[in-house]
Motif scaffolding. Structure first.
Motif, PDB file in Angstrom:
ATOM      1  N   MET A   1       0.808  -1.206   0.000  1.00 54.09           N
ATOM      2  CA  MET A   1       0.000   0.000   0.000  1.00 54.09           C
ATOM      3  C   MET A   1       0.847   1.265   0.000  1.00 54.09           C
ATOM      4  O   MET A   1       0.472   2.276  -0.557  1.00 54.09           O
ATOM      5  CB  MET A   1      -0.921   0.018   1.225  1.00 54.09           C
ATOM      6  CG  MET A   1      -2.185  -0.786   0.998  1.00 54.09           C
ATOM      7  SD  MET A   1      -3.110  -0.135  -0.406  1.00 54.09           S
ATOM      8  CE  MET A   1      -4.375  -1.346  -0.559  1.00 54.09           C
ATOM      9  N   ARG A   2       1.991   1.180   0.703  1.00 58.77           N
ATOM     10  CA  ARG A   2       2.872   2.350   0.677  1.00 58.77           C
ATOM     11  C   ARG A   2       3.324   2.638  -0.749  1.00 58.77           C
ATOM     12  O   ARG A   2       3.376   3.773  -1.192  1.00 58.77           O
ATOM     13  CB  ARG A   2       4.099   2.097   1.549  1.00 58.77           C
ATOM     14  CG  ARG A   2       3.797   2.141   3.018  1.00 58.77           C
ATOM     15  CD  ARG A   2       5.050   1.821   3.767  1.00 58.77           C
ATOM     16  NE  ARG A   2       4.770   1.672   5.168  1.00 58.77           N
ATOM     17  CZ  ARG A   2       5.530   0.986   5.978  1.00 58.77           C
ATOM     18  NH1 ARG A   2       6.588   0.369   5.504  1.00 58.77           N
ATOM     19  NH2 ARG A   2       5.242   0.896   7.242  1.00 58.77           N
ATOM     20  N   ILE A   4       1.768   1.909  -3.410  1.00 55.75           N
ATOM     21  CA  ILE A   4       0.657   2.484  -4.188  1.00 55.75           C
ATOM     22  C   ILE A   4       0.546   3.976  -3.918  1.00 55.75           C
ATOM     23  O   ILE A   4       0.409   4.794  -4.826  1.00 55.75           O
ATOM     24  CB  ILE A   4      -0.665   1.787  -3.813  1.00 55.75           C
ATOM     25  CG1 ILE A   4      -0.604   0.325  -4.247  1.00 55.75           C
ATOM     26  CG2 ILE A   4      -1.863   2.475  -4.467  1.00 55.75           C
ATOM     27  CD1 ILE A   4      -1.652  -0.534  -3.596  1.00 55.75           C
ATOM     28  N   SER A   5       0.649   4.323  -2.638  1.00 53.26           N
ATOM     29  CA  SER A   5       0.529   5.746  -2.297  1.00 53.26           C
ATOM     30  C   SER A   5       1.654   6.572  -2.890  1.00 53.26           C
ATOM     31  O   SER A   5       1.445   7.689  -3.362  1.00 53.26           O
ATOM     32  CB  SER A   5       0.515   5.913  -0.781  1.00 53.26           C
ATOM     33  OG  SER A   5      -0.579   5.216  -0.246  1.00 53.26           O
ATOM     34  N   LEU A   8       0.849   7.138  -6.368  1.00 53.94           N
ATOM     35  CA  LEU A   8      -0.170   8.185  -6.506  1.00 53.94           C
ATOM     36  C   LEU A   8       0.467   9.568  -6.433  1.00 53.94           C
ATOM     37  O   LEU A   8       0.156  10.452  -7.221  1.00 53.94           O
ATOM     38  CB  LEU A   8      -1.204   8.053  -5.385  1.00 53.94           C
ATOM     39  CG  LEU A   8      -2.098   6.818  -5.448  1.00 53.94           C
ATOM     40  CD1 LEU A   8      -2.975   6.745  -4.211  1.00 53.94           C
ATOM     41  CD2 LEU A   8      -2.962   6.868  -6.684  1.00 53.94           C
ATOM     42  N   LEU A   9       1.375   9.719  -5.471  1.00 52.43           N
ATOM     43  CA  LEU A   9       2.064  11.004  -5.346  1.00 52.43           C
ATOM     44  C   LEU A   9       2.809  11.367  -6.618  1.00 52.43           C
ATOM     45  O   LEU A   9       2.735  12.482  -7.119  1.00 52.43           O
ATOM     46  CB  LEU A   9       3.059  10.938  -4.184  1.00 52.43           C
ATOM     47  CG  LEU A   9       2.513  11.259  -2.796  1.00 52.43           C
ATOM     48  CD1 LEU A   9       3.524  10.930  -1.741  1.00 52.43           C
ATOM     49  CD2 LEU A   9       2.127  12.725  -2.727  1.00 52.43           C
ATOM     50  N   PHE A  11       2.161  10.367  -9.531  1.00 50.31           N
ATOM     51  CA  PHE A  11       1.186  10.691 -10.564  1.00 50.31           C
ATOM     52  C   PHE A  11       0.777  12.151 -10.507  1.00 50.31           C
ATOM     53  O   PHE A  11       0.717  12.857 -11.500  1.00 50.31           O
ATOM     54  CB  PHE A  11      -0.078   9.837 -10.347  1.00 50.31           C
ATOM     55  CG  PHE A  11      -0.253   8.828 -11.407  1.00 50.31           C
ATOM     56  CD1 PHE A  11      -0.581   9.218 -12.677  1.00 50.31           C
ATOM     57  CD2 PHE A  11      -0.096   7.482 -11.133  1.00 50.31           C
ATOM     58  CE1 PHE A  11      -0.741   8.290 -13.669  1.00 50.31           C
ATOM     59  CE2 PHE A  11      -0.245   6.548 -12.113  1.00 50.31           C
ATOM     60  CZ  PHE A  11      -0.569   6.944 -13.385  1.00 50.31           C
ATOM     61  N   VAL A  12       0.481  12.593  -9.267  1.00 46.05           N
ATOM     62  CA  VAL A  12       0.037  13.977  -9.111  1.00 46.05           C
ATOM     63  C   VAL A  12       1.128  14.932  -9.539  1.00 46.05           C
ATOM     64  O   VAL A  12       0.885  15.921 -10.219  1.00 46.05           O
ATOM     65  CB  VAL A  12      -0.382  14.234  -7.650  1.00 46.05           C
ATOM     66  CG1 VAL A  12      -0.674  15.703  -7.415  1.00 46.05           C
ATOM     67  CG2 VAL A  12      -1.610  13.406  -7.326  1.00 46.05           C
ATOM     68  N   LEU A  13       2.342  14.594  -9.176  1.00 48.17           N
ATOM     69  CA  LEU A  13       3.454  15.460  -9.564  1.00 48.17           C
ATOM     70  C   LEU A  13       3.562  15.562 -11.079  1.00 48.17           C
ATOM     71  O   LEU A  13       3.745  16.630 -11.642  1.00 48.17           O
ATOM     72  CB  LEU A  13       4.768  14.925  -8.978  1.00 48.17           C
ATOM     73  CG  LEU A  13       4.886  15.053  -7.456  1.00 48.17           C
ATOM     74  CD1 LEU A  13       6.073  14.249  -6.952  1.00 48.17           C
ATOM     75  CD2 LEU A  13       5.028  16.512  -7.063  1.00 48.17           C
ATOM     76  N   ALA A  15       1.114  14.798 -13.262  1.00 52.41           N
ATOM     77  CA  ALA A  15      -0.103  15.333 -13.880  1.00 52.41           C
ATOM     78  C   ALA A  15      -0.204  16.835 -13.760  1.00 52.41           C
ATOM     79  O   ALA A  15      -0.826  17.491 -14.573  1.00 52.41           O
ATOM     80  CB  ALA A  15      -1.317  14.678 -13.229  1.00 52.41           C
TER      81      ALA A  15
END
Lengths: 344, 653
Positions: A1-2, A4-5, A8-9, A11-13, A15
């Motif tokens: 899960m870490r 995955i998170s 996600l981070l 990705f945001v950077l 995007a």
């Protein structure tokens, strides 16, 4: 899960990466180059100006953005130089951008709207310090090129487009492109009194016009794109009106001295206006041109510039030819290039 | 940007903190997984009513983006048109089923999913391949994909009476009221529902224009919309049941269009009405089942543009679309074997009339038939299906016949293997027929269009870990579309034609994860994630500058994730995040065609009260786009910033 998170981070950077458009002062004085209007596509706000440096053949597609820090707008339809200014007509944005000829800096943006409605300007013409703008709402606007204020609106036919000035008269092709029955007329406007003098019936959906002499125009009558065919007409607009149909396939035309380049997607024909004869049916080789969009003749250098729209959804090319049809060079420019200004 | 990162960290902090603690201190994890958003049979994903209320989506269209593999085209907020593509293939290849009946639009070929409401939805199931229910209408069985909507009104009940009511109040003048009454007496079920919503729609937006950052107001975005319907079903005999329904919706909406730089004028209006009437006889015995059904759909569309510069003061066009489907579908077990045969036949008539002089009242007759074989062996199950679609288009004296075949094969392991999980594979060949608009509109329509073909291959598997509290599902796929129907400018930008010219290839991966933690008797944490990678490439012309470029509006990466924390089964908080990577607005992948990616967060808090007797009350508050991110699905169709929605729901049963 870490993991995955963390993904996600990341990705945001990725995007949210932001771009900036620094105003470029590299091209401070415009010379020996081509300023090209790229029409863009409807609703995408991606009309643009390309600067082609003829010394290095390098191309900058964001000329307007670099000079002004903002975008040109939606659907650039016409680009012309008059006096010390450049006029860029942007149809769907309903603006005319006025730039300084030497520097390309913005002089003024003229908003073409009335009573909350866009006038949808289409083409430009000039006479005696006045800028004439055909507007799809059925008027020709008159703008003073010094004050850049709209001085008058002249009512003409339906959905006016191309204009030419001849013998102190402005001729306006009323296409009627948005009405089912189409318009069939060209309006004749007295350039000094700024009034419509008469309408001349020429055939369904008139478009591009070319002046041969004081009393003769060539008019591309486009029909309805299906049952009524496109044709080229020679029209005497003098005291005695006379019309003659020229037997040549046409989707566009351009004047080159006393000759007319008449073209379709497949061929470019050379037509002698005085002799009324077709000189060549394959004047320019088109095998490297995917989508012939327009041809422009630049008298200052006696050269032809062929605009390749490259299937209309990909960025286009400008192919440069000599006056006798010999290929010189091609330049990769923006989306749907349709006109240019040549800088010596 | 910094705000996005902070919110992301805050949202997913529980996964780092509580998740780790959970694994150390709770020796036994109770398995309590619903089927939300996790494949059921390897080819289906389902969203339950509970999740739907948490998403607080404005319509079915907005909800579908939670499904792995779906690319949503959202033209903006409530009332904005929404269409979908699945694994790079057009939404016209997806059948939409409402309570077992097919919804269609033959005018443009695919439904606008913003016209389908969510308040009464019990479950939304997306199936790629043959669905588990082989008694669906034949036209749906033939489609590549099925979006199946099951409503509260159609769900059987053991109670004699059930009531649902909800009111929503939201930003930008959003008001929404829904009520439903269901009564079950003596083997029959009657339900009536109605809904009305309105939306002033003038929301602020921020748009970048070069170095300028402009704040403006979205206008002409108002909506007034009403829905209503009646369902009735009765068990006439132990082997015979009749089910009927009528659904109606009418709307008036402004069409704000794309934001045009320097020109904010917008006056276009769209008024629509749709009525669906359905009836089905369901017959069953010990060997099999048979459904005989008829669906009639009548709808009109009225488009007005007072700013259109013609000589009659603007456009006012009416389009009328009628569709009638009649069919029979059945299944039957083969005696003393593990095989089951299924199939059927359906006849459809559709017509389009219009006040627009360029539409010449086309009519269309379809005959569709399907035959399939299903087998459930001890370790494997497989399905094989073949289908035929014969179509006759008529326009005046012009008659054109078209026939197309499609086939499907699916193989799935039934028992769990430690390394392989539950593997599955399928391949199918589907097609979509050209719409009326593509065939006949003005001079651009092309009567000789062939069906658009799609070949699809998919392999995948599902795993369960950590005593069944972690589910992982992964699928990889390759699709190829041929004879793609595209509108191409053939003479200039004003003269277009519709041609079978395109070829597209699609590679992709769908990954779904779900983890559940029972933290205590009262506290439960649930987290899930859907990730899609897709490469949708134009391979029509090797010499073209866009050869093998990503097709317009398909993101390479899409991530939907959510975390739900529930206390005592009464109070909860739900956080969801959508991340869409950059896209291109045209098929040529140049920098100037880039449309920026985005990440949005929504938060819903809710409290449920189990009040007097069977009365239940729930109140929830949703903050959408918490970080106020400016974003667009379609270039210059700007989406709303931070906005709020309060929902009061009442249920009696």
């Amino acid at each position: 899960m870490r993991l995955i998170s963390l993904c996600l981070l990341l990705f945001v950077l990725v995007a949210c990466k932001k771009k900036t458009n620094p105003i470029n002062s590299d091209i401070s004085q415009l010379s020996h180059g081509l300023l090209v209007l790229n029409e863009g596509l409807f609703n995408l706000n991606n009309a643009s100006l390309s600067w082609v440096d003829l010394n290095t053949s390098s191309v900058s597609d964001d000329f307007f953005l670099q000079k002004t820090g903002r975008k040109l707008g939606d659907t650039g339809n016409d680009l012309q130089r008059y006096g010390g200014k450049i006029y860029v007509l942007v149809n769907v944005s309903s603006t005319i951008e006025v730039l300084n000829t030497s520097t390309g800096q913005s002089v003024k943006q003229i908003l073409m709207q009335e009573n909350g409605k866009a006038k949808q300007p289409r083409n430009l013409a000039f006479y005696g310090g006045k800028l004439f703008v055909s507007c799809f709402d059925g008027y020709v606007d008159v703008i003073d090129t010094t004050t850049l204020n709209i001085e008058k609106r002249i009512k003409v036919g339906s959905n006016p487009e191309n204009m030419v000035v001849n013998n102190h008269r402005l001729y306006v092709a009323n296409s009627g492109g948005l009405i089912p029955s189409l318009d069939s007329t060209i309006s004749e406007i007295d350039c000094q009194k700024l009034v419509e003098v008469k309408k001349i019936v020429v055939g369904k959906n008139p478009g591009k016009m070319v002046v041969q002499d004081d009393s003769t125009l060539f008019v591309h009558v486009r029909g309805n794109y299906s049952s009524i065919p496109s044709e080229l007409k020679k029209i005497n607009v003098g005291f005695i009106e006379h019309q003659e149909s020229i037997p040549v396939k046409i989707s566009g035309m351009e004047k080159m001295e006393n000759q007319l380049l008449v073209y379709t997607a497949e061929t470019v024909s050379l037509y002698d206006m005085k002799m009324n004869t077709i000189i060549s049916n394959s004047f320019i080789p088109l095998k490297d041109i995917k989508t012939l969009y327009r041809i422009q003749y630049v008298d200052a250098v006696k050269q032809l510039f062929v605009f390749d729209a490259n299937a209309y959804t990909n960025t286009g090319y400008i192919h440069r030819f000599s006056k006798d049809g010999q290929f010189i060079q091609k330049y990769h420019v923006g989306l749907n290039p349709n006109s240019l200004i040549y800088y010596e | 940007m910094l705000k996005n990162v902070l919110v992301l960290i805050l949202c997913y902090l529980p996964i780092f903190v509580i998740g780790q603690e959970n694994e150390k201190t709770i020796p036994e994890v109770r398995i309590e997984l619903a089927n939300d958003s996790i494949p059921l049979s390897g080819v289906s994903q389902q969203i339950s009513a509970k999740k739907i209320s948490l998403y607080a989506s404005e319509d079915i269209g907005a909800l579908t983006q939670k499904i792995a593999g779906i690319t949503l085209k959202n033209y903006g907020g409530i009332g904005g048109m929404k269409t979908i593509a699945y694994r790079g293939i057009s939404g016209a290849n997806t059948a939409v089923i409402l309570d077992g009946f097919a919804l269609q639009n033959t005018m443009v070929g695919q439904l606008d999913l913003s016209n389908l409401q969510v308040d009464n939805v019990q479950s939304l199931t997306f199936t790629s391949g043959v669905p588990s229910d082989e008694l669906l209408p034949i036209s749906a069985l033939m489609q590549g994909n099925i979006l199946s909507i099951n409503t509260f009104e159609n769900k059987p009940t053991n109670d004699t009476m059930e009531v649902r009511y909800s009111s929503k109040f939201g930003s930008f003048g959003q008001l929404d009221n829904y009520g439903s009454y269901k009564r079950s007496v003596a083997n029959s079920l009657l339900s009536v529902y109605g809904k009305y919503r309105s939306f002033s729609g003038n929301y602020p937006y921020t748009i970048e224009n070069g170095n300028l950052r402009t704040v403006s107001m979205r206008r002409n975005n108002q909506l007034k919309e009403g829905f209503g319907g009646i369902n009735y079903s009765k068990d006439l005999k132990p082997y015979l049941k009749i089910r009927t329904s009528i659904h109606f919706n009418q709307s008036e909406r402004g069409l704000p269009g794309a934001v045009i730089l320097y020109n904010e004028t917008s006056n276009q209006q769209l008024n629509q009405q749709n009525t669906y009437g359905n009836i089905v006889l369901e017959i069953k015995n010990g060997k099999g089942k048979m459904n005989i059904y008829n669906s009639l759909n009548y709808g009109y569309l009225n488009y007005k543009d007072p700013s259109y510069l013609n000589d009659s003061g603007g456009l006012n066009q009416w389009y009328f679309n009628t569709i009638n489907q009649t069919g029979v579908t059945m299944n039957r077990k083969i005696k003393d074997s593990v095989f089951m045969l299924y199939g059927g036949v359906e006849h459809t008539f559709s017509s389009l009339t219009a006040t627009n002089q360029y539409v010449f009242s086309p009519k269309r007759y379809h005959l569709q038939s399907v035959i399939g074989l299903k087998s459930t062996l001890k370790t494997f199950s497989f399905t094989a299906q073949i289908a035929n679609h014969t179509l006759q288009n008529q326009q005046g004296n012009s008659v054109k016949n078209t026939t197309a075949w499609n086939s499907y094969f699916q193989l799935e392991k039934r028992n769990y293997h430690l390394w392989l999980g539950i593997p599955r594979a399928w391949l199918k060949q589907t097609f979509r027929m050209p719409s009326f608009s593509e065939l006949y509109y003005n001079s651009i329509g092309n009567k000789d269009l062939k069906p658009e073909l799609a070949l699809q291959y998919s392999v995948g598997t599902s795993y369960r870990f950590l005593k069944n509290s972690l589910h992982i599902s992964i699928d990889a796929y390759y699709n190829k579309v041929e004879n793609k129907i595209l509108a191409i400018p053939t003479k200039n930008l004003f003269v277009w034609s519709i041609l079978n010219v395109g070829k597209v290839q699609i590679f992709g991966v769908d990954l779904m994860l779900r983890k559940n933690w029972r933290l205590s008797d009262k506290l439960e944490l649930d987290a899930s994630m859907n990730y899609t990678f897709q490469q949708v490439q134009d391979i029509s012309d090797q010499k073209a500058t866009n050869y093998k470029n990503q097709l317009a509006y398909f993101p390479a990466h899409t991530l939907q994730s959510e975390v739900s924390l529930l206390w005592n089964n009464e109070t909860g908080i739900f956080i969801s995040n959508s991340i869409i990577s950059k896209r291109f607005v045209l098929n040529e992948n140049t920098t100037s065609n880039e449309l920026q990616g985005f990440s949005t967060f929504d938060i819903t808090c809710y409290y449920k009260m189990n009040s007097y007797k069977k009365n239940k009350l729930k109140v929830s508050m949703t903050i959408k786009n918490v970080v106020n991110t400016p974003y667009q699905y379609i270039s210059y169709f700007v989406m709303p910033g931070r906005n709020y929605l309060m929902t009061l729901s009442y249920a009696f049963n």
